[in-house]
Structure formats: structure tokens, C-alpha cells
Design an enzyme around this catalytic site. Sequence first.
Site, PDB file in Angstrom:
ATOM      1  N   GLU A   1      88.387  28.298  27.727  1.00  0.00           N
ATOM      2  CA  GLU A   1      89.833  28.350  27.789  1.00  0.00           C
ATOM      3  C   GLU A   1      90.340  27.004  27.264  1.00  0.00           C
ATOM      4  OE1 GLU A   1      91.605  28.996  31.664  1.00  0.00           O
ATOM      5  OE2 GLU A   1      93.611  28.880  30.789  1.00  0.00           O
TER       6      GLU A   1
ATOM      7  N   ARG B   1      75.707  27.436  37.238  1.00  0.00           N
ATOM      8  CA  ARG B   1      76.442  26.429  36.493  1.00  0.00           C
ATOM      9  C   ARG B   1      75.754  25.082  36.672  1.00  0.00           C
ATOM     10  NH1 ARG B   1      81.556  27.152  37.138  1.00  0.00           N
ATOM     11  NH2 ARG B   1      82.325  25.087  36.696  1.00  0.00           N
TER      12      ARG B   1
ATOM     13  N   LYS C   1      87.719  21.159  35.100  1.00  0.00           N
ATOM     14  CA  LYS C   1      88.722  20.652  34.174  1.00  0.00           C
ATOM     15  C   LYS C   1      89.967  20.191  34.913  1.00  0.00           C
ATOM     16  CE  LYS C   1      88.042  24.123  31.248  1.00  0.00           C
ATOM     17  NZ  LYS C   1      88.291  25.108  30.223  1.00  0.00           N
TER      18      LYS C   1
HETATM   19  P1  ATP Z   1      86.265  24.524  34.781  1.00  0.00           P
HETATM   20  O1  ATP Z   1      85.897  25.149  36.079  1.00  0.00           O
HETATM   21  O2  ATP Z   1      85.654  23.195  34.523  1.00  0.00           O
HETATM   22  O3  ATP Z   1      87.721  24.548  34.478  1.00  0.00           O
HETATM   23  P2  ATP Z   1      85.881  26.900  33.368  1.00  0.00           P
HETATM   24  O4  ATP Z   1      84.740  27.748  33.722  1.00  0.00           O
HETATM   25  O5  ATP Z   1      87.221  27.316  33.842  1.00  0.00           O
HETATM   26  O6  ATP Z   1      85.547  25.412  33.710  1.00  0.00           O
HETATM   27  P3  ATP Z   1      86.008  27.771  30.701  1.00  0.00           P
HETATM   28  O7  ATP Z   1      86.704  27.142  29.574  1.00  0.00           O
HETATM   29  O8  ATP Z   1      86.502  29.061  31.220  1.00  0.00           O
HETATM   30  O9  ATP Z   1      85.980  26.675  31.836  1.00  0.00           O
HETATM   31  O10 ATP Z   1      84.449  27.844  30.409  1.00  0.00           O
HETATM   32  C1  ATP Z   1      83.899  28.323  29.213  1.00  0.00           C
HETATM   33  C2  ATP Z   1      82.490  28.729  29.481  1.00  0.00           C
HETATM   34  O11 ATP Z   1      81.727  27.625  29.955  1.00  0.00           O
HETATM   35  C3  ATP Z   1      82.411  29.815  30.523  1.00  0.00           C
HETATM   36  O12 ATP Z   1      81.535  30.815  30.083  1.00  0.00           O
HETATM   37  C4  ATP Z   1      81.872  29.117  31.729  1.00  0.00           C
HETATM   38  O13 ATP Z   1      81.123  29.971  32.539  1.00  0.00           O
HETATM   39  C5  ATP Z   1      81.039  27.989  31.127  1.00  0.00           C
HETATM   40  N1  ATP Z   1      80.967  26.861  32.036  1.00  0.00           N
HETATM   41  C6  ATP Z   1      81.996  26.188  32.581  1.00  0.00           C
HETATM   42  N2  ATP Z   1      81.557  25.229  33.412  1.00  0.00           N
HETATM   43  C7  ATP Z   1      80.206  25.293  33.395  1.00  0.00           C
HETATM   44  C8  ATP Z   1      79.167  24.567  34.052  1.00  0.00           C
HETATM   45  N3  ATP Z   1      79.432  23.574  34.900  1.00  0.00           N
HETATM   46  N4  ATP Z   1      77.885  24.919  33.797  1.00  0.00           N
HETATM   47  C9  ATP Z   1      77.614  25.906  32.929  1.00  0.00           C
HETATM   48  N5  ATP Z   1      78.534  26.632  32.284  1.00  0.00           N
HETATM   49  C10 ATP Z   1      79.817  26.336  32.514  1.00  0.00           C
HETATM   50 MG    MG Z   2      87.696  29.480  33.342  1.00  0.00          MG
END
Ligand code: ATP
Ligand code: MG
Length: 560
Positions: free
Chosen positions: A32, A258, A268
Site C-alpha cells: 500500500e 512476518r 508503517k
Molecule cells: P505495516 O503493517 O508495516 O503497515 P503492511 O502489511 O500494512 O505493513 P503493506 O504495504 O500492506 O504493508 O505490505 C505489502 C506486503 O508486504 C504485504 O504482502 C505484507 O504482508 C508484506 N509485509 C508487510 N510487513 C511485513 C513483514 N514485517 N514481514 C514480511 N512481510 C511483510
Molecule cells: Mg497493509
Amino acid sequence: MLEKKSNFIKQIIEKDLADGKHKTIITRFPPEPNGYLHIGHAKSICLNFGLAEEYQGRCHLRFDDTNPEKESPEYVESIKEDVKWLGFDWGEHLYFASDYFEKFYNYALELIKKGKAYVCQLSPEEIREYRGTLTEPGKESPYRNRSVEENLELFEKMKNGEFEEGECVLRAKIDMSSPNLNMRDPVIYRIKKIRHHRTGDKWCIYPTYDFAHCLSDAIEGITHSLCTLEFEDHRPLYDWFLDELNTPCHPQQIEFARLNLSYTVMSKRKLNLLVQEGYVSGWDDPRMPTISGMRRRGYTPEAIKDFCERIGIAKSDNLVDYSLLEHCVREDLNKRALRFMGVLEPLKVVIVNYPEEQEEELEAINNPEDPSAGKRKIPFSREIYIEKSDFREDPPRKFFRLAPGKEVRLRYAYYITCEEVVKDEQGNIVELRCTYDPESRGGYTPDGRKVKGTLHWVDARKAKKAKVRLYDRLFLVENPALEEKKGKSFKELLNPESLKEVEALVEPALYGLKPGDVFQLERVGYFCVDRDSTSESLVLNRTVTLKDSWAKIEAKLSEK
Ligand code: ATP
Ligand code: MG
């Protein structure tokens, strides 16, 4: 680089290919654009793009941009740059969920026509209340049994902006008594009268993640949709939408753990807070766990990819030690980084028997790990600087560096012996007066006399100043997210000493490097040239120290 390990996802893919379920695999990385990418995203990038490479499939870069209020083109650009920098290529397969808004809308109409979605006019609080809890079933909304015609008409009005935000939503009609709360008539569209960074004011209704994600995957023909464990409970919903709707395919959602890294945070939202409140200088502050921060710090894509390979892919969450990441950085830099000399805390040394006007150049090896890196000349004269910590007036046992009456080797230069310590009025040591052995040029004597200590140094006349930023852990505690949950504030968890600036003296050759170049200051650490540098003033970031705490941890683990 380690050999690529197998994992449960590869086993699924190999079976699907062997069974002919898929001819080729298609994965996607779906960020995102609401912040910069962090090292957790790197894990997901390496997994998705790595699988595509390994099985000769492909990986899409898809921006999951369905939440206009927090998204921006700045984030889109930074994400593209980071994925490229890591060495991955999406080719022509760059997509935006917002490009599918029309399609999502039509799928929503399809659900309504099947009697599987309805416009609900409960308030957001009521919806929450009606949902029930893990132990209590939910209550059905009074709007649940509206006719298809009425739903179509109301949904059209929602789309045309005839309702205000929060006045109504579109919900899937599934099961209010499902043990899985995600299945209790989830919201699939809500009204947001917010401009979208790509579609402008065209839409004022936006799909929820659960609705948009599975459909985006299906539209793109994704075969394996990999996400983190918190989406495990959403999988029944992912499958429900795809079973109910006439989509081109039905991708398989697979969850993995994760990445959590010690001494830092990975959400984020929290990283954004660090930036907004000024605890760091920006998303690419070298202390940040962001990819751009790590790049500015001097970490290499190879080191990050090696790290992602080593941590592997598993089904249960854990906290990975930051020192493992540093270990990977050191291993990679050890192979490629040129060596130079510089002193962070200079102490002047006058070599009293060295002719006053004499200057010479000594030969130094650029990288002992890589003979092709060649040699360079370093200046030497009567006055030099050594590291303050390399001298002790009262040396403890086993202190093999410089002390009164003791002899040491100057790297690539001569043996020197400390004859006299000069102090100022306050008793601070300001200068050492030493003698040198002219026979020991290059670091060895004809009589084969041994000295235990070898010190780095710089020539006083030719050395140049450099501003050096010494970075340490951003947080004081191993698991800041956990401490925060216990009620501690961010502020008290941050390491007040995560950044120290010193003025160092370095070999003049360092002024020939460009921003981003990483090198080793012998005996001190790995550093990289920061983009704040100018031709008059060099700014260096400490990438990582030379001391490897991971090696110790690993040794301990293998003893057990
Ligand atoms: P955050 O919780 O940091 O805001 P998010 O999951 O909302 O992260 P996205 O932009 O939706 O952020 O993530 C893009 C991809 O990266 C998704 O498929 C998510 O599952 C993966 N991802 C995010 N954080 C991690 C992590 N700590 N380890 C592995 N994969 C991750
Ligand atoms: Mg997300």
C-alpha cells in the site's frame, strides 16, 4: 551467499507444477503506498520475486491503493525505487488496484444481484455492536433483507455521492453467527469523499482490503497469493468472494510469518510517527529499518537478500536478532569494501627523529580480500594522528597498543616507540613524542623483532576532516512494540544515543569517493559517504562496526 533453502511454500508450488495445476506461477508484491518500505517488506519482496525467478514464473508489483487518505505518489515512487534497488524487475507487470475500481464495482453489482450483498444503514457503532464477539453470535442488520432492486438503487446512489460518509455501506451477506468474525457480513464498500492520488474525484466509494485484494489477485491471474499470518482468518472470506463471483481464476492464499527485528519497529504507522515527530531526520534516516534508510546507511542489496534467505520462511512468528542482519552486512562488505585509514578521536604523535621537512608515500593494500582492488599510496611525515583509545598511560595487562616505553607498528609504515607524554594544564594528554625505526619501513624490521600492536593513523599534514555520524540501535529495548503495548511511550523507549557525531581525520583519498560508496576504515568499521557531503566537507555514516556480536550468539547457540 547461502544455498537456497526449501520451505513449505516452495513445496506447494512444486506440487502444483508437477500436478499440472499451473503451467507457470505468478506471484505479486502488493504494497500500500502509504509509507516507505521496511526490511519486513524486503522479506516479502525477496520471497515473491525470488519464487518467480526460481520457478521461471513472474512477479507483479501491485500498488494496493484503495485507501486514498494515507496514500501518495511520493510513496509510489519510493517503493519502485526500493524494489529496483534490491535487484528485482517487474517488467511490464506494474499494476494499481485503483485501475480496477470499475471492475470491483461491477463485481459488487454481481454480488447484489445474487442476493449476496446489501446496503446497510446502521451507523459504524451499530455495525460494531451487531457484529457480536468471539463468544457471542452477531445480530442481523434490519437492512439485511432488502430487495435486489432496492440495493441496486441505493448502491448507485452511494456511488453518485448522494449519501454522506458513514451514512451507509455495502456489506456482503454471509453469516452473522459464523465463529469467524470476518464472515459476519463484512463491509465491502464505504463512502469516502476524498480525492484519490490517481483517480481524482471519480470515486467516492472505496472497496475494503478484503474485497479488493482477492479480486485484484484474480484479475491478474495470480497463482499463489502470499501474505503474512494475520490474514489467516481472512482466508475464508478471500475464498468466499472468489467462489461467489465469476472471476477469471481462484488464486490460493498462503500465509507466512512476518519478519520482526529486535531493537526496532516495523509498522508503517509507527515509522511514520518517528518521522512526523522528528525523532529521526526522515524515512531514509540511516537508523530507520526502511530500505531507503539502510541504503543510505551503506547496507547493500546483496546483504539484505542474504539476510532474507537466512531467516527463511516459516509458519510461526518470532523476533530476529538485529545482529544477524549486521553480520550479513559485514560479510558482504568484507568482500567488496576498499580499505582506508581514518581516526575518529585524533591524538597527535610527533616522531622526533623523523626529519622535519621529509615527506614520503607508503604503499597500502586496498582490499586484502580482493587482490584486483590494487594498491594505493598514503602520505607519511613527522607528525601523525592515532586514535586516542590506542594509547594508555597506565596500560592494563594485555594492552598491546601504545603506552610509555612501548613499541607498536603503524599500519603500512614504521615501528614507533613512545618516549614522552605531553599534557595540557588540566592534565589532558595532548601529544605523544615518539621515535621511529627507519629500518622498519613497510611494517617489518630486518632483525625480525615482533610487536603485538598495529595501529591505524593518518598523516597530520595531508589528512582531511570528515564529519562522521556514529549510529547505534534506535530503541533501547529488544521488543519496542511489546513494551508499547504494556503502556510505555515511544519516547522512553528510544535510545538517546542512537546518533553521535564526531569530527574525524581521514586519508585524503576519501575525498575521491562519491555519495553511496561504502568502505572500511581499518580497525574502526564500515562507513559510507552520505549525500550531505560536498567537495569541501565529507560526511560519513557508520554502516556497521567491525565487532561481530552475531558470531558469538551463533557459537553459544551451537553449544546448546
Ligand atoms: P505495516 O503493517 O508495516 O503497515 P503492511 O502489511 O500494512 O505493513 P503493506 O504495504 O500492506 O504493508 O505490505 C505489502 C506486503 O508486504 C504485504 O504482502 C505484507 O504482508 C508484506 N509485509 C508487510 N510487513 C511485513 C513483514 N514485517 N514481514 C514480511 N512481510 C511483510
Ligand atoms: Mg497493509
